[in-house]
Structure formats: C-alpha cells, structure tokens
Write an enzyme that holds these catalytic residues in place. Structure first.
Site, PDB file in Angstrom:
ATOM      1  N   GLU A 151      57.387  37.688 113.697  1.00 40.28           N
ATOM      2  CA  GLU A 151      56.091  37.050 113.976  1.00 40.28           C
ATOM      3  C   GLU A 151      54.977  37.845 113.312  1.00 40.28           C
ATOM      4  O   GLU A 151      55.089  39.051 113.131  1.00 40.28           O
ATOM      5  CB  GLU A 151      55.865  36.943 115.494  1.00 40.28           C
ATOM      6  CG  GLU A 151      56.043  38.240 116.292  1.00 40.28           C
ATOM      7  CD  GLU A 151      54.837  39.135 116.324  1.00 40.28           C
ATOM      8  OE1 GLU A 151      53.735  38.632 116.023  1.00 40.28           O
ATOM      9  OE2 GLU A 151      54.981  40.329 116.625  1.00 40.28           O
ATOM     10  N   ALA A 252      36.558  50.242 107.435  1.00 46.30           N
ATOM     11  CA  ALA A 252      36.690  51.624 107.895  1.00 46.30           C
ATOM     12  C   ALA A 252      36.210  51.740 109.335  1.00 46.30           C
ATOM     13  O   ALA A 252      35.414  50.935 109.807  1.00 46.30           O
ATOM     14  CB  ALA A 252      35.860  52.529 106.995  1.00 46.30           C
ATOM     15  N   CYS A 260      51.129  47.404 118.167  1.00 45.13           N
ATOM     16  CA  CYS A 260      51.992  47.138 117.002  1.00 45.13           C
ATOM     17  C   CYS A 260      51.916  48.206 115.912  1.00 45.13           C
ATOM     18  O   CYS A 260      52.913  48.869 115.627  1.00 45.13           O
ATOM     19  CB  CYS A 260      51.660  45.774 116.434  1.00 45.13           C
ATOM     20  SG  CYS A 260      51.798  44.484 117.666  1.00 45.13           S
TER      21      CYS A 260
HETATM   22  C1  UGA Z   1      49.102  43.254 114.102  1.00 41.59           C
HETATM   23  C2  UGA Z   1      49.269  42.433 112.807  1.00 41.59           C
HETATM   24  O1  UGA Z   1      47.979  42.174 112.243  1.00 41.59           O
HETATM   25  C3  UGA Z   1      49.996  41.116 113.075  1.00 41.59           C
HETATM   26  O2  UGA Z   1      50.216  40.450 111.839  1.00 41.59           O
HETATM   27  C4  UGA Z   1      51.343  41.439 113.726  1.00 41.59           C
HETATM   28  O3  UGA Z   1      52.064  40.260 114.017  1.00 41.59           O
HETATM   29  C5  UGA Z   1      51.091  42.211 115.010  1.00 41.59           C
HETATM   30  O4  UGA Z   1      50.398  43.433 114.703  1.00 41.59           O
HETATM   31  C6  UGA Z   1      52.448  42.510 115.611  1.00 41.59           C
HETATM   32  O5  UGA Z   1      53.227  43.236 114.999  1.00 41.59           O
HETATM   33  O6  UGA Z   1      52.798  41.906 116.640  1.00 41.59           O
HETATM   34  P1  UGA Z   1      47.391  43.232 116.175  1.00 41.59           P
HETATM   35  O7  UGA Z   1      47.984  44.558 116.551  1.00 41.59           O
HETATM   36  O8  UGA Z   1      47.202  42.194 117.215  1.00 41.59           O
HETATM   37  O9  UGA Z   1      48.242  42.533 114.994  1.00 41.59           O
HETATM   38  O10 UGA Z   1      45.926  43.546 115.615  1.00 41.59           O
HETATM   39  P2  UGA Z   1      45.188  43.659 114.202  1.00 41.59           P
HETATM   40  O11 UGA Z   1      44.162  42.625 114.104  1.00 41.59           O
HETATM   41  O12 UGA Z   1      46.156  43.737 113.107  1.00 41.59           O
HETATM   42  O13 UGA Z   1      44.444  45.067 114.374  1.00 41.59           O
HETATM   43  C7  UGA Z   1      45.164  46.273 114.546  1.00 41.59           C
HETATM   44  C8  UGA Z   1      44.231  47.453 114.572  1.00 41.59           C
HETATM   45  O14 UGA Z   1      43.709  47.712 113.273  1.00 41.59           O
HETATM   46  C9  UGA Z   1      43.012  47.294 115.491  1.00 41.59           C
HETATM   47  O15 UGA Z   1      42.822  48.494 116.216  1.00 41.59           O
HETATM   48  C10 UGA Z   1      41.872  47.051 114.534  1.00 41.59           C
HETATM   49  O16 UGA Z   1      40.633  47.469 115.049  1.00 41.59           O
HETATM   50  C11 UGA Z   1      42.303  47.892 113.345  1.00 41.59           C
HETATM   51  N1  UGA Z   1      41.706  47.458 112.063  1.00 41.59           N
HETATM   52  C12 UGA Z   1      41.999  46.238 111.554  1.00 41.59           C
HETATM   53  C13 UGA Z   1      40.873  48.317 111.359  1.00 41.59           C
HETATM   54  O17 UGA Z   1      40.603  49.455 111.793  1.00 41.59           O
HETATM   55  N2  UGA Z   1      40.349  47.902 110.160  1.00 41.59           N
HETATM   56  C14 UGA Z   1      40.624  46.684 109.649  1.00 41.59           C
HETATM   57  O18 UGA Z   1      40.111  46.385 108.546  1.00 41.59           O
HETATM   58  C15 UGA Z   1      41.460  45.835 110.360  1.00 41.59           C
END
Ligand code: UGA
Length: 434
Positions: A151, A252, A260
């Site tokens: 997923e 950043a 995840c």
């Molecule tokens: C992530 C993946 O994006 C999904 O594709 C995957 O299915 C999911 O893990 C999983 O393995 O189940 P998620 O953990 O819900 O999803 O959240 P994200 O939106 O990916 O963000 C993860 C972290 O990265 C957050 O703490 C967010 O603040 C951080 N982030 C994200 C950044 O620091 N910079 C960014 O540019 C993007």
C-alpha cells in the site's frame, strides 16, 4: 467480488472501506472485539478524513461488514488481504509474528481457492514464509496463491490515495492470482505493474526509504543554507523543478516521523544487512533525521542560553497535519530533550493532544495556540497544521516573554515575523532579528 481484510487498523480499514465503495462485498476482521463493536456502530477508532463517511455509507448498504474471527471473516472471500501490523523490534528488525499467526489461521480455515495477499509492509522474502505456513496448515487438495500488493497510503489522505493511486503493484507467481487482482483493481483506472512477489515486496521498502532519503537530503541542504545565508525554499524549488528530481517530499523541517518511514528505513537497513549488503546511505538518512530534532534545541540555546527554568511553547505534536498520530513524531524527542535540559513545556495541537498526553501527561496542554505563546520564552512550530500558517504574529509578539519563534516546518513568512518584532529562526532560511 467478495473480499476479506485481516487487521482493521489504518491500512486495513481504509482498504476495506474503499473496496466496498467500489461495489465489492467486504468483511473486515480484527481480533480486538471492542474495535469491531465501535466499527459496527459506524464509528472510526482513529482520525482519518473522509473515512467515517464511506464506512457508514457502505455499512448501511450492507457491502461492508465486520467479524472478529478469521474462519467466519474469510468464508466467502475470493481474496484475503493481510493488513496486520509489523512493528520494529529493538534491533530494527520487523516483528512478523502477527503476519505468521494470521497466515496459520487462514491456512487452517481454507476450504476453496483464494488469493492470500500481503499488504502489510514486510521484508523481501516474507511471501515465501507466508506460502510455507499456508502449505503446512492447509487441508489436502485445497488450492491457494500468495501475492504481494503493497500500500502507498498516507495518513491524512489515505482515502484519496487509495481511490486515486499513482500506481498499483501486484506481485504474483501465477496468472490465476494476477487476473483476480487485476479484476479487483481495474475500476480505479490506475497504472498496474505486475511483478514477481519479491520485487513487489522490495518496491514498498525502496519507495519509503527513497522518500525518507529525499527528506533527509533536503534537510542536509537546509542546514547548509543556514551556514551559507541561502534560502532553502528557493533552493528546493529550483532543484525540484528538474522533472528528474521533482518538488514533492522536498520540504525541509524537523524531519520525518510517523509509523512508516522511521520503521521502514530501519527495517530496510536490517534486511540489507542480513542479506550481506551494508546500505550505509540509509544510516546517514537516519542520522540526518535525528540531527534535525537536535538542531532545534541548539537553535533555542543560541538565542536563550541555558534552557533550565525556561518555558517553551510548542505548536504541533502530531507527526504531520490532519492526523492525531504521534508515533515517532519529532515532538516526542524534542519534548524529551527540553525536559532533560530543565525547561517547562506547554503545547497545542488541533488533534493530537490526547494521544500525546498518553506519553507526556505532565506537560501543559492548552486549547488555543495563543495560550501557548502567553508568557513563553519561545514558540516552536513542529507540525504544519493550516491554522498555524496564519497566526497573528503581532499578537504572538505581545504574548511571548521573549519574542522568539523557531519555525520547524518553514510555514511562516519570515519578513512578516521580523516586521512583527520577532526573532525568527527556521530550517534553512537563517536566523533573523527584528
Ligand atoms: C508514508 C508514505 O508517504 C506512504 O506512501 C506509505 O504508504 C506510508 O508511509 C506507509 O508506509 O504506510 P505517512 O507516514 O502517512 O505515509 O506520511 P507522509 O506524508 O509520507 O509523511 C511522513 C513524514 O515525513 C511526516 O513526518 C512528514 O512531516 C515528513 N515530511 C514529508 C517532511 O518532513 N518533508 C516532506 O517534504 C514530506
């Protein structure tokens, strides 16, 4: 098609509800009877925008049902999705005990051909394990296929991600299984990539590890921007406009958290190691991610000196906006470091104060962002909730005991902050004085 989902957590429930929305008959199974009770009432045990509506509608239409036992839940299913948790053990290795237990229970209950699909995030070669367990437990003559269908759902936009995916990965070892899964996913009209099972398993870990790497990369560049006097937002834009690189997941900040990325990067490292490859790149990804939390404390000390006895206000406790999930949230480490230095903490989050208070019952929780600023020596922004983007900065300046904002998500307009009389420090846009 009749399908069954084993594990009604974030992934399982979204998957089940969305498949029901597409017209399938779905039974979501969970061994937590209380959770099943809540779900039968049409309520959702966690926060996920849009999910409650489709669960209610599909329960109402009779397409979505719930069960607490695997034999009952999979009876009529053609496809059974395994969506149970695979948390990290202290070694970083994923704990596959739930996947194994569920596979055994499925094997013991199989009476006719079904496709058993791993959707839980698992290390490469777990499909072989699942197949082995099923072979040992299934009755003579009953056929089955194992498949991997990772997923890519983000918390907070999981329903949208399910219904409008970039791609669907189907890892199979037989045409029979692939045609069943293609039939199930065809209504989404998304690109479908058919692979072998091991490649599908690797695609999941490689995708999450790559995104985590992208975030750590831009965070390292942001740290360099601070030293050089450049602006990370402009640098990220300029680099990301190259289509080969792309602008998304290039923001950043205080680093990635959640259930995840941290778990999957460490699992991927562990798996690579077990197979004889030292994936040092991922070690750096983790190190940079941890440093982003430490640097917030360093930045605070640069302005305030000793933190002992200081009051620090925090805006944002969730690991990202639109969720109440605080697992591996940067706020957890940052509050710990602040407390270790003798600082007092008060905090606000639109959704995650309850979940965070399970970990830190002793900090002050307030219902309004301005109350956090009242009398604090600094304000830290750790989650980019929309309501923090448009704070009245002049009001904040008046409320703070020392007029400092450390914007750990780069969401405020630096010029406006300085014009409001604030010291303003962000990640990769320098430290500005009023
Ligand atoms: C992530 C993946 O994006 C999904 O594709 C995957 O299915 C999911 O893990 C999983 O393995 O189940 P998620 O953990 O819900 O999803 O959240 P994200 O939106 O990916 O963000 C993860 C972290 O990265 C957050 O703490 C967010 O603040 C951080 N982030 C994200 C950044 O620091 N910079 C960014 O540019 C993007």
């Amino acid at each position: 098609m009749e399908i069954s989902i084993i594990g009604s957590g974030h992934v399982g429930l979204v998957t089940g509800a969305c498949f029901a929305e597409l017209g399938n008959g779905v039974v979501c199974v969970d061994n937590d009877e209380k959770k099943i009770e809540i779900l039968r009432k049409g309520e959702i045990p966690f926060y996920e925008p849009g999910l409650e509506e489709i669960v209610r509608a599909n329960v109402g239409e009779g397409r979505l049902r719930f069960a607490s036992s695997i034999p009952e839940g999979i009876k009529n299913a053609r496809v059974v999705f395994i969506c149970v948790g695979t948390p990290a053990l202290s070694s970083g290795k994923p704990d596959l005990s739930a996947v194994e237990k569920v596979s055994k229970a499925i094997g013991e209950s199989l009476t006719e051909y079904k496709v058993i699909v791993e959707k839980s995030t698992v290390p490469v070669k777990t499909g072989e394990k699942v197949e082995g367990i099923l072979r040992r437990t299934v009755r003579n003559g009953v056929e089955f296929d194992v498949a991997s269908n990772p997923e890519f759902l983000r918390e907070g936009s999981a329903v949208k991600d399910f219904l409008k995916p970039d791609r669907i990965i189907i890892g199979v070892s037989s045409r029979r299984a692939s045609s069943v899964l293609v039939e199930l996913y065809e209504p989404l009209c998304a690109p479908i990539l058919i692979t072998d099972i091991k490649s599908a398993e690797l695609i999941k870990h490689a995708s999450n590890a790559f995104l985590a790497m992208k975030i750590s990369f831009i965070n390292a560049v942001a740290n360099l921007c601070d030293l050089a006097g450049a602006d990370i937002k402009k640098v990220a834009k300029g680099v990301g406009l190259d289509k080969r690189i792309g602008e998304s997941f290039f923001e950043a900040g205080v680093g990635y958290g959640g259930s995840c990325f941290p778990k999957d990067v460490s699992a991927f490292l562990h798996i690579a190691n077990e197979m004889g490859y030292n994936f040092t790149l991922l070690k750096e990804v983790e190190k940079i991610n941890h440093y982003q939390r430490e640097r917030v404390i360093k930045d605070l000390e640069e302005f305030l000196g000793e933190l002992e006895g200081r009051t620090i206000g925090i805006l944002g406790l969730a690991f990202k906006p639109f969720t109440d999930d605080v697992r591996e949230s940067p706020a957890i480490d940052i509050v710990k470091m602040l407390q270790d230095k003798g600082a007092k903490v008060k905090a606000h989050d639109p959704a995650a104060m309850n979940t965070f208070s399970d970990l830190y019952p002793e900090i002050g929780y307030v219902s309004d962002p301005y109350e956090v600023a009242q009398g604090a020596d600094a304000l830290l922004i750790l989650t980019s909730w929309p309501q923090y983007h448009y704070l009245n900065l002049k009001k904040i300046k008046k409320l703070l005991a020392f007029p400092l904002i450390i914007d750990g998500r780069n969401i405020l307009d630096a010029t406006k902050a300085v014009n409001a009389g604030l010291y303003y420090s962000s990640i990769g846009r320098g430290k500005l004085k009023p």
